[in-house]
Every structure is written in C-alpha cells, then in structure tokens.
Design an enzyme around this catalytic site. Structure first.
Site, PDB file in Angstrom:
ATOM      1  N   PHE A 191       0.868  -1.184   0.000  1.00 47.38           N
ATOM      2  CA  PHE A 191       0.000   0.000   0.000  1.00 47.38           C
ATOM      3  C   PHE A 191       0.898   1.225   0.000  1.00 47.38           C
ATOM      4  CE2 PHE A 191      -1.470   3.735   2.163  1.00 47.38           C
ATOM      5  CZ  PHE A 191      -2.723   3.965   1.627  1.00 47.38           C
ATOM      6  N   GLU A 192       0.639   2.126  -0.927  1.00 45.86           N
ATOM      7  CA  GLU A 192       1.332   3.410  -0.937  1.00 45.86           C
ATOM      8  C   GLU A 192       0.445   4.411  -1.635  1.00 45.86           C
ATOM      9  OE1 GLU A 192       4.876   2.718  -3.331  1.00 45.86           O
ATOM     10  OE2 GLU A 192       6.162   2.664  -1.587  1.00 45.86           O
ATOM     11  N   ILE A 193       0.405   5.619  -1.090  1.00 48.74           N
ATOM     12  CA  ILE A 193      -0.126   6.738  -1.868  1.00 48.74           C
ATOM     13  C   ILE A 193       0.979   7.777  -1.858  1.00 48.74           C
ATOM     14  CG2 ILE A 193      -1.865   8.565  -2.029  1.00 48.74           C
ATOM     15  CD1 ILE A 193      -3.855   6.725  -0.677  1.00 48.74           C
ATOM     16  N   HIS A 229      12.250   2.287  -0.814  1.00 43.34           N
ATOM     17  CA  HIS A 229      11.443   3.504  -0.713  1.00 43.34           C
ATOM     18  C   HIS A 229      11.606   4.139   0.671  1.00 43.34           C
ATOM     19  CE1 HIS A 229       8.343   2.221  -4.049  1.00 43.34           C
ATOM     20  NE2 HIS A 229       9.584   2.256  -4.479  1.00 43.34           N
TER      21      HIS A 229
END
Ligand code: GDP
Ligand code: MN
Length: 385
Positions: A271-273, A308
């Site tokens: 999950f990443e935004i 990241h």
C-alpha cells in the site's frame, strides 16, 4: 505556526459524505497494479474491495502493468468490475530484468545461493526483477507519465472501512509526499548490506537528516562484532560487467558506516499513496542508481519497501509523511485495524519527539497529545467491517 502544520494528523474522523466529496475536482492520480495473468482472481478481490469502499464514488483510473502481455480475458474481466477508466501496459526490458552492465551469470548464481539459503523469495529471479522495477522504474513507465500521484494496489488485498474523502486531495492540501498504513520489520537476511549503502549515499551527497532518518536507526546499536557483522563488508563487484565505476563500499565511503545500524523498519509498500515527482527527482534517481550499481537487487534480495523507506529517510522530513491510520487494510497475514487507532495516536518513534525546540510550542503539543482518546466509535475509520 499551527500544530496542524507541523504534525501529521488523520485527514478525517469518522464518516464524511463521499458523494459530496466526489463533487470536488479530482487529483491527477491513478491506481497502479502490477500483476500477472495468473493473478486474476486476486486482482478481482482487490478491485471489488477498493471499488466498494472508495472508488465507486471517486472513479479514479487504473493502470495495470505486466512484464508479459495481458491476456484478453484478463482485460475483459477487469473492466467488468469498475466503471473507471482502465489502461493496460507492458513493461519492456529497459525496466525489467538484467541491465547490460550486469553479469547475468554472476547474478543468477547469487540468486541461486539465496534460494539455497532459503531466503524468502531469494531464489526467485522474477521477484528480484519485480523489486527492482518498483524501486526504480514504475514511475517512469509511459502510462504513468501523465499522472502526479499514484495509489498502489496489489492482488489479494482487502480494505475494511469506507474511505469517504479523497486521500490524494488531502495529501496535496497537507503538502504530503508519501503515505503509508503499515510499517513492519524486514527480514534481515534479505537486506544484509542495504543500510550500509543507503548510509553511504547520505554521506557521499552530504545529506543531513530532516528528522526521518532516525526512524530507521537502531537506537542502541548492539556491540560490534555480534554475529551479524560476519556479513561481507561489501557486495562483490564481479557483478559489474563493464565500466560504470567501482561500487565497492570502501571506495564510496571510507568511513564505512561506523556506528549506525538499520533497525529493519520499513513502510510496507504494497500500500502506498505518493507523489510521483518525488521518485522522478534527481535526488531519488541518484539514490536508486547508487543502490542499483551495488548489485544488491541480485546479490541480496532488496525489496522496494526498504528502498522507498530509506530513500524517504534520507530525503524527506516527518511532515512529508502521512500515516493513513484510518484505513482498514489487510494483505496476507498483516493488517491494520483502525478501531485500534485513536485519532490522536502518538507514535513512539524519535522523530515525533524531535520536531520542535520551542518551549511554548512543545507544551502546546504535549497538552494536545495528553488529551484523552475519543471513545472508539468516534475514532478514526468509517463503517469498518
Ligand atoms: P509479496 O506481496 O511480497 O508476497 O509479493 P507478490 O507476489 O504479491 O508480488 C508483489 C507485486 O508484484 C504484486 O502486485 C504481484 O502481482 C507483482 N509481481 C510479482 N512478481 C511478478 C512478475 O514476475 N510479473 C508481474 N507482472 N508481476 C509480478
Ligand atoms: Mn503481495
């Protein structure tokens, strides 16, 4: 400055009216889904879940990417589960697989050894390629060029709560770069040397922590020469086929990372935004390039999650990060449940404690966090089930 400008807080408490929110303009954003044809069932589960809890109101487009060709059946089926625009793209070999500066045989041998050592996914060549793609390439794919923001979606994930506001818009409004919902510890044996290189990158470019790096540093480093330090001091550079310079850690960084040790913490990147322009920045590119040239995507099994995260640690400040504590989210065996997350949760990580020197601000801050938690039913998350 107001507290809200300095601290990361939940964007919304309880339920908003999503139909009202959806009358506002959209962000320039898309869901990004990397998948294989055989994962169709898992992808359907994920689409159903995000559509039900969010995208039936907001209609953000999807971009599907694959190193192979998507079958017609895959495409037809997916488009049946959403009314939002969907694009399907192929990843070419400039973004997937071995670049020509890598000795393929050395890399394959490295991967084989990780398989023998039973390192999670270590022996799986395609998994190494996937991690490298998500670390340094997805944001350069032509189908993503037009977007400013992305929301990463994986097969077999589940959202529990309705998301009744637009998280992209709120991220933009709050000037955020990267959003997560779960942070966990990495398996040590997948990344023995990752921190050495990330740390060397920081020193090479003379980058001072903006307060986030500390999140990834073991507070009390164990005594040197504990079992861990038997690991190689550098990654073997035979992997470098041709000239792009020596990447032995001693050459990059003579100090060789004395003192700091990775605590294995990372944002769980399934999950990443996040903002795409951060990944596209010169700083991120230099970071990725240095990590890449070390060979660690093959000789170890560096995941895109610690990549990241350590890039964020080096380049971003705590205020750039958003914790989506109101998103109910599950992937495989790990989940985040908002019912356990009061709206004003103070994470016990050093960077929160270091954000101000000013006495008055500090007191204001402490008083704010000391207020009692709201009752659970008024906590974050909306219609979680
Ligand atoms: P895990 O979540 O770490 O257990 O790994 P996954 O198997 O879920 O892989 C992470 C993401 O990469 C998922 O979106 C997968 O669909 C995708 N993925 C993994 N390997 C490949 C591959 O070889 N080809 C493609 N197209 N996608 C892959
Ligand atoms: Mn997965």
């Amino acid at each position: 400055r107001k507290i809200s400008e300095r601290h990361d807080k939940v964007f919304a408490t309880g339920c908003m009216n999503p139909e009202e929110a959806a009358k506002q303009p959209r962000a320039n954003a898309a869901f990004v889904v990397l998948a294989r044809n055989k994962e169709l069932e898992g992808v359907i589960q994920s689409i159903k879940s995000i559509e039900r809890h969010f995208n039936r109101w907001f209609h953000y487009p999807y971009v599907f990417l694959n190193d192979g060709e998507f079958e017609q059946d895959f495409k037809d089926t997916i488009t049946n589960y959403t009314s939002a625009p969907v694009e399907f793209g192929k990843i070419d070999n400039t973004m997937w697989g071995y670049p020509d500066w890598v000795d393929h045989e050395v890399a394959r041998e490295g991967i084989r050894k990780q398989g023998d050592a039973a390192i999670m996914y270590g022996g799986m060549e395609s998994y190494h390629h996937m991690c490298r793609f998500y670390s340094g390439f997805f944001y350069k794919h032509e189908l993503l060029q037009k977007y400013e923001w992305y929301w990463r979606l994986e097969p077999e994930i589940k959202y529990f709560c309705d998301i009744t506001y637009d998280p992209f818009i709120e991220m933009a409004r709050a000037n955020k770069t990267y959003g997560f919902t779960i942070a966990v510890k990495e398996l040590k044996e997948t990344v023995p040397n990752i921190f050495r290189y990330a740390s060397a990158y920081k020193r090479k470019h003379n980058i001072k922590s903006k307060g986030l790096w500390e999140m990834f540093v073991e507070p009390q480093p164990e005594k040197q020469d504990s079992g861990d330090d038997k690991r190689a001091k550098t990654l073997p550079n035979e992997i470098l086929q041709t000239e792009p310079g020596h990447q032995n850690i001693e050459d990059i960084d003579p100090e060789n990372m004395e003192g700091e040790k990775y605590n294995m913490c990372h944002f769980w990147s399934n999950f990443e935004i996040a903002r795409l322009d951060w990944f596209r920045s010169r700083e991120y590119e230099e970071f990725f390039d240095m990590m890449d040239k070390s060979g660690g995507f093959w000789m170890e099994r560096w995941g895109d999650a610690p990549i990241h995260s350590l890039a964020a640690g080096a380049l971003l400040a705590p205020r750039d990060i958003h914790y989506f504590r109101d998103f109910g989210y599950r992937h495989t065996t790990i989940q985040h449940c908002p019912a356990n997350a009061p709206a004003r949760q103070l994470p016990h990580i050093p960077w929160y404690e270091k954000t101000t020197e000013d006495e008055k601000e500090r007191k204001e801050e402490d008083d704010y966090w000391a207020m009692p938690d709201p009752p659970k039913e008024n906590g974050v998350g909306c219609r979680c089930r």
